[in-house]
Design a protein around this motif. Structure first.
Motif, PDB file in Angstrom:
ATOM      1  N   UNK A 172      55.491  10.149 -14.041  1.00  0.00           N
ATOM      2  CA  UNK A 172      55.671  11.584 -14.221  1.00  0.00           C
ATOM      3  C   UNK A 172      54.318  12.257 -14.035  1.00  0.00           C
ATOM      4  N   UNK A 173      54.342  13.574 -13.862  1.00  0.00           N
ATOM      5  CA  UNK A 173      53.070  14.269 -13.665  1.00  0.00           C
ATOM      6  C   UNK A 173      53.116  15.653 -14.283  1.00  0.00           C
ATOM      7  N   UNK A 174      51.928  16.178 -14.517  1.00  0.00           N
ATOM      8  CA  UNK A 174      51.792  17.538 -15.032  1.00  0.00           C
ATOM      9  C   UNK A 174      50.544  18.166 -14.443  1.00  0.00           C
ATOM     10  N   UNK A 175      50.677  19.403 -13.980  1.00  0.00           N
ATOM     11  CA  UNK A 175      49.534  20.191 -13.531  1.00  0.00           C
ATOM     12  C   UNK A 175      49.040  20.997 -14.720  1.00  0.00           C
ATOM     13  N   UNK A 176      47.771  20.859 -15.053  1.00  0.00           N
ATOM     14  CA  UNK A 176      47.252  21.508 -16.248  1.00  0.00           C
ATOM     15  C   UNK A 176      45.904  22.145 -15.961  1.00  0.00           C
ATOM     16  N   UNK A 177      45.425  22.944 -16.898  1.00  0.00           N
ATOM     17  CA  UNK A 177      44.167  23.668 -16.714  1.00  0.00           C
ATOM     18  C   UNK A 177      43.349  23.607 -17.989  1.00  0.00           C
ATOM     19  N   UNK A 178      42.046  23.877 -17.859  1.00  0.00           N
ATOM     20  CA  UNK A 178      41.166  23.892 -19.015  1.00  0.00           C
ATOM     21  C   UNK A 178      39.737  24.152 -18.591  1.00  0.00           C
ATOM     22  N   UNK A 196      55.916  20.191 -23.762  1.00  0.00           N
ATOM     23  CA  UNK A 196      55.218  20.505 -22.521  1.00  0.00           C
ATOM     24  C   UNK A 196      56.111  20.189 -21.330  1.00  0.00           C
ATOM     25  N   UNK A 197      55.794  20.806 -20.192  1.00  0.00           N
ATOM     26  CA  UNK A 197      56.610  20.704 -18.987  1.00  0.00           C
ATOM     27  C   UNK A 197      56.006  19.704 -18.017  1.00  0.00           C
ATOM     28  N   UNK A 250      65.549  16.449 -18.812  1.00  0.00           N
ATOM     29  CA  UNK A 250      65.686  17.493 -17.811  1.00  0.00           C
ATOM     30  C   UNK A 250      65.796  18.832 -18.536  1.00  0.00           C
ATOM     31  N   UNK A 251      65.054  19.835 -18.061  1.00  0.00           N
ATOM     32  CA  UNK A 251      64.915  21.092 -18.813  1.00  0.00           C
ATOM     33  C   UNK A 251      66.099  22.029 -18.606  1.00  0.00           C
ATOM     34  N   UNK A 252      67.280  21.583 -19.017  1.00  0.00           N
ATOM     35  CA  UNK A 252      68.458  22.451 -19.034  1.00  0.00           C
ATOM     36  C   UNK A 252      68.541  23.133 -20.393  1.00  0.00           C
ATOM     37  N   UNK A 253      69.363  24.159 -20.482  1.00  0.00           N
ATOM     38  CA  UNK A 253      69.503  24.854 -21.764  1.00  0.00           C
ATOM     39  C   UNK A 253      69.975  23.900 -22.859  1.00  0.00           C
ATOM     40  N   UNK A 328      60.674  31.522 -27.123  1.00  0.00           N
ATOM     41  CA  UNK A 328      60.868  30.512 -26.084  1.00  0.00           C
ATOM     42  C   UNK A 328      59.868  30.681 -24.947  1.00  0.00           C
ATOM     43  N   UNK A 329      59.494  31.925 -24.649  1.00  0.00           N
ATOM     44  CA  UNK A 329      58.501  32.157 -23.597  1.00  0.00           C
ATOM     45  C   UNK A 329      57.092  31.874 -24.108  1.00  0.00           C
ATOM     46  N   UNK A 330      56.716  32.492 -25.205  1.00  0.00           N
ATOM     47  CA  UNK A 330      55.336  32.411 -25.686  1.00  0.00           C
ATOM     48  C   UNK A 330      54.973  31.032 -26.220  1.00  0.00           C
ATOM     49  N   UNK A 331      55.893  30.379 -26.909  1.00  0.00           N
ATOM     50  CA  UNK A 331      55.566  29.115 -27.563  1.00  0.00           C
ATOM     51  C   UNK A 331      55.998  27.895 -26.757  1.00  0.00           C
ATOM     52  N   UNK A 332      57.120  27.988 -26.062  1.00  0.00           N
ATOM     53  CA  UNK A 332      57.663  26.827 -25.353  1.00  0.00           C
ATOM     54  C   UNK A 332      57.343  26.876 -23.862  1.00  0.00           C
ATOM     55  N   UNK A 333      57.184  28.086 -23.313  1.00  0.00           N
ATOM     56  CA  UNK A 333      56.842  28.203 -21.896  1.00  0.00           C
ATOM     57  C   UNK A 333      58.007  28.557 -20.992  1.00  0.00           C
ATOM     58  N   UNK A 334      59.118  29.009 -21.557  1.00  0.00           N
ATOM     59  CA  UNK A 334      60.258  29.435 -20.746  1.00  0.00           C
ATOM     60  C   UNK A 334      59.987  30.848 -20.239  1.00  0.00           C
ATOM     61  N   UNK A 335      59.322  30.942 -19.095  1.00  0.00           N
ATOM     62  CA  UNK A 335      58.945  32.264 -18.600  1.00  0.00           C
ATOM     63  C   UNK A 335      60.118  32.960 -17.927  1.00  0.00           C
ATOM     64  N   UNK A 336      59.815  34.065 -17.256  1.00  0.00           N
ATOM     65  CA  UNK A 336      60.866  34.877 -16.644  1.00  0.00           C
ATOM     66  C   UNK A 336      61.553  34.183 -15.479  1.00  0.00           C
TER      67      UNK A 336
END
Length: 379
Positions: A172-178, A196-197, A250-253, A328-336
């Motif tokens: 698996x992989x993740x693109x991250x920043x810092x 995390x996603x 899998x990130x389903x509802x 869900x957006x601010x804490x979990x990352x479910x954006x628009x």
């Protein structure tokens, strides 16, 4: 020396260690990454097939001792080894030697009696065997490691593809920043985020044919956002890792509601299911027509409207649909862009790869992990 050891106590010790050797504990506490597959195979050849339980087929296993066992076996002046490969008072013993020795003594009562006597005299207690681990599990770890090494080599050499027979399943992989090294201590740089996603092996393979900038755009980021991060001295990295498949969802509802209930036990799980139909059926804009959630997201955690965990828990009344979606957006990352079907959607509206969610954990807790630097070049 045998006659100086009480027979009943000796019988008890023998029974205990035989039971431990033939039991199958449930956890692994060892690091065998330094052993190549060929050595693992030779190690396994020392071990006879043993039956684990009535419901399990026989399989080859090897003993994994606690950390001081190697020192004891290689330095004890009084211990007689069955094959002479580990001499008392020397440091020439290898992992293969003492694993083989520990497995073989279970079949030789004299050797085991000698071993128990000496160990108790030197350590004041019976030897403790942490566990047994099947050879098949160890070999599987090396297969994953080889897959990861193949990918890293292709990535560093700028290759656009891997051969079809190079199966990346299990990675698996993740693109991250810092900014600092500490920001890359865990899968997600924010330690307050428990989830995390990540992407699977299919996305990992497809990234090889992209520039570093294209990788970030492909994961749903805009050029403006990437530029803003770089101007803030942010660095981007690609984390490649392996975990058991049941730890990735899998990130389903529906999967998300299940994971939230486990990751945030202090929040009443009925909240997620109370609004489940509306969250699934309504668009982001329909839930937040005034753009409050997005505005507070960009203002950051210090904003009065940023719905982090503590603020969500401090709500006096039952949270509204808007407040739940903000969390869900601010804490979990479910954006628009989140659609709830397990697929990533870019800002251009393209549906691309499968997206998954997992526990945000320190990288040193991952058995297999690598970090690759990204250098996106803006137009």
């Amino acid at each position: 020396m045998m006659h100086s050891f009480p027979i009943p106590l000796l019988f008890f010790c023998l029974s205990t260690i035989i039971f431990q050797i033939n039991s199958y504990p449930s956890t692994v506490n060892t690091n065998l990454d330094s052993l190549p597959p060929s050595q693992i195979n030779r190690l396994c050849s020392y071990i006879s097939s043993i039956e684990t339980t009535k419901n399990q087929s026989p399989e080859k296993r090897f003993a994994v001792p606690f950390p001081d066992m190697h020192r004891f076996l290689s330095t004890s002046h009084r211990l007689h080894h069955h094959d002479g490969s580990i001499r008392g008072g020397s440091e020439i013993g290898t992992k293969k030697d003492f694993h083989a020795y520990l497995c073989s003594i279970s079949k030789d009562s004299d050797e085991m009696s000698n071993f128990i006597n000496i160990f108790i005299e030197e350590h004041g207690q019976q030897p403790a065997f942490d566990l047994f681990e099947s050879c098949e599990q160890v070999v599987k770890r090396f297969v994953i490691r080889d897959k990861m090494n193949d990918y890293i080599q292709a990535f560093n050499n700028g290759l656009n593809y891997l051969p079809d027979n190079c199966d990346l399943t299990g990675l698996y992989c993740r693109l991250t920043k810092g900014i600092t090294d500490d920001d890359f201590f865990r899968l997600s740089q924010d330690p307050t985020k428990r989830l995390t996603w990540v992407y699977d092996h299919e996305t990992l393979r497809s990234l090889l044919g992209m520039s570093h900038l294209e990788m970030l755009i492909h994961s749903g980021h805009t050029i403006e956002w990437i530029r803003h991060q770089l101007e803030g001295n942010k660095k981007f990295k690609l984390i490649i890792f392996s975990v058991p498949s049941d730890e990735i969802k899998l990130a389903t509802w529906d999967n998300l509601f299940e994971i939230l209930s486990k990751a945030y036990p202090e929040i009443d799980s009925n909240i997620w299911y109370r609004y489940s139909s509306q969250l699934k059926e309504m668009t982001y804009k329909e839930i937040d027509p005034e753009g409050i959630i997005l505005r507070n997201y960009y203002l950051g955690p210090t904003s009065d409207g940023h719905m982090h965990t503590n603020r969500f828990l401090s709500l006096k009344d039952q949270p509204t649909l808007l407040q739940v979606r903000a969390f869900l957006h601010h804490q979990i990352g479910l954006n628009e862009l989140y659609g709830g079907d397990g697929k990533t959607i870019t800002h251009l509206g393209d549906v691309v790869d499968k997206e998954y969610i997992t526990v945000n954990r320190p990288l040193n807790e991952l058995k297999q992990c690598a970090i690759l630097d990204l250098n996106p070049i803006l137009p």
